[in-house]
Design an enzyme around this catalytic site. Structure first.
Site: not given
Ligand code: LLP
Length: 421
Positions: A343-344
């Site tokens: 999640c980046e």
């Protein structure tokens, strides 16, 4: 040159079809070729055959004990930067008298461990470290072999994060200060001055920075000898680059020729600390396409390996070639970002890359991932670390198992007050 090749459009590592491993071991995984590893080590070692030398593999590049063992069995030594790396080196069977210990921040207990092991030398990076090693050696009743890591202030012309031999970098001691530090060391009873070391940077693709560094070290060694300080080892560090994309680094034999010509009359045993050039192109990261999607003006290939598995693209913007595990001539080409599940937004392997139009479920190989791949991996987003697999001829061996969810919480403890009664 490496041993990842297509046979009838199927990618093989030596004589093993990559799809077979993926089917049995699951994805993602790191895949290494024993043949490539061995050849790279031998080519490097042979290039220096005419001078006394030790090839101390830089454990940080790939620290799997089976991989280290390949080099140990070839007579290689190890370049370590922590107690953990020393532990691994010894587990792999490395001979203490071929171990050098680099790094700016050595802790007391790590120094003690290295002293008790009897390593060849510490590459010391500050005057305070000299005093600390002397004091720890005195406590243990031993003498510590040392060399100072000199910062030759040459520009290796590589990525700023991996250039280490410039004055502005935190590494080493500058030449003038090292003369004072050597004199101090000569007065310390528990130190045995053995050498001079330097490491100018990594992924260096030209010879000239190495030669510039040698010129400075040569002068320093001359001045030390005049002052009665005998230098027997010259550690030139690692740093020789490889081809990820279109780089044209010198072949180890060219690099060796230039170094030998520049330094042969110095009457020293040479130490080299190569990492990437030995393991980089001997490894790949094999991953499966989970999904493909198109947002406005953009296409994404989402794979099951993330920046936690291979952080180099996110951290340095590094290029890694991406190859299909099964080549299919009929499919077209697309331009896409290859991204992982983390999640980046910084979680990518490639950006705006022209690639075969990969489909969900297909396998791909991220090439040149043998150095600083697994060793820089983490469990970010609670993703268990992936397995490492070594191929030799027509057999493959899991040299590190896939971690489990249970492994993720190993060592964690819920304090008494939160426990259910
Ligand atoms: N010796 C010392 C003291 C080092 O600091 C290094 C690497 C080496 C040897 C080995 O260098 P090599 O031959 O592998 O270039 N994580 C970065 C590379 C960092 C290198 C740090 N020092 C990357 O993924 O590109």
């Amino acid at each position: 040159m490496n041993d990842f090749d297509y046979k009838n459009d199927h990618l093989f590592c030596e004589e093993v079809q990559v799809e077979t491993i993926a089917r049995e071991a699951g994805t993602p995984f790191y895949l290494y070729s024993h043949r490539t590893l061995l050849r790279h080590f031998r080519v490097f070692d042979a290039a220096f055959a005419e001078v006394p030398h030790i090839v101390c593999f830089a454990v940080k590049a790939n620290s799997n004990t089976s991989i280290l063992r390949i080099f140990v069995r070839e007579g290689g030594g190890m370049d370590i930067v922590s107690g953990g790396e020393l532990y691994r080196a010894l587990k792999a069977g490395a001979e203490p008298e071929k171990i050098v210990y680099s790094g700016v921040g050595k802790r007391d207990e790590e120094i003690d461990f290295a002293l008790q092991t009897g390593i060849l030398m510490f590459n010391v990076e500050s005057a305070q470290e000299l005093e600390t090693i002397n004091a720890r050696a005195e406590r243990l009743g031993v003498r510590a072999g040392i060399g100072l890591r000199v910062n030759p202030d040459v520009d290796p012309q590589t990525h700023p994060h991996i250039s280490t031999g410039l004055r502005e970098n935190k590494f080493g001691i500058d030449v003038e200060a090292s003369l004072i530090a050597y004199r101090q060391a000569a007065g310390m009873k528990h130190l045995d001055i053995k050498g001079v070391s330097c490491h100018i940077g990594s992924q260096v693709t030209k010879i000239s920075p190495f030669i510039d560094a040698i010129a400075r070290l040569k002068e320093l060694i001359g001045r030390l000898r005049e002052g009665g300080i005998m230098i027997r080892y010259l550690d030139l560090g690692g740093g020789l680059g490889i081809t990820y994309d279109r780089e044209t680094p010198p072949h180890p034999s060219e690099y060796a020729r230039a170094i030998i010509d520049a330094a042969k009359e110095m009457d020293c045993t040479f130490i080299f600390e190569p990492g990437r050039v030995i393991v980089g192109n001997a490894g790949a990261l094999v991953s499966r396409v989970l999904y493909t999607k198109g947002n406005v003006g953009k296409r994404f290939i989402i794979i099951d390996a993330g920046m936690n598995d291979l952080i180099r693209p996110s951290l340095y913007g590094s290029y890694h070639k991406i190859q299909p595990v099964l080549r299919r001539a009929e499919r077209g080409e697309i331009t896409a970002d290859v991204v992982g599940p983390i999640c980046e937004s910084g979680d990518f392997v490639a950006k705006g890359r022209k690639l075969p139009a990969f489909e969900r479920g297909e396998l791909l190989a991220v090439m040149s991932a043998g150095a600083y791949g697994f060793t820089m991996s983490s469990t970010y987003n609670s993703r268990p670390r992936i397995p490492e697999i070594l191929v030799r001829d027509d057999r493959w061996h899991v040299i590190r198992k896939r971690e489990t969810w249970g492994d993720l919480i190993l060592g964690e403890e819920i304090p008494e007050f939160m426990r259910d009664k």
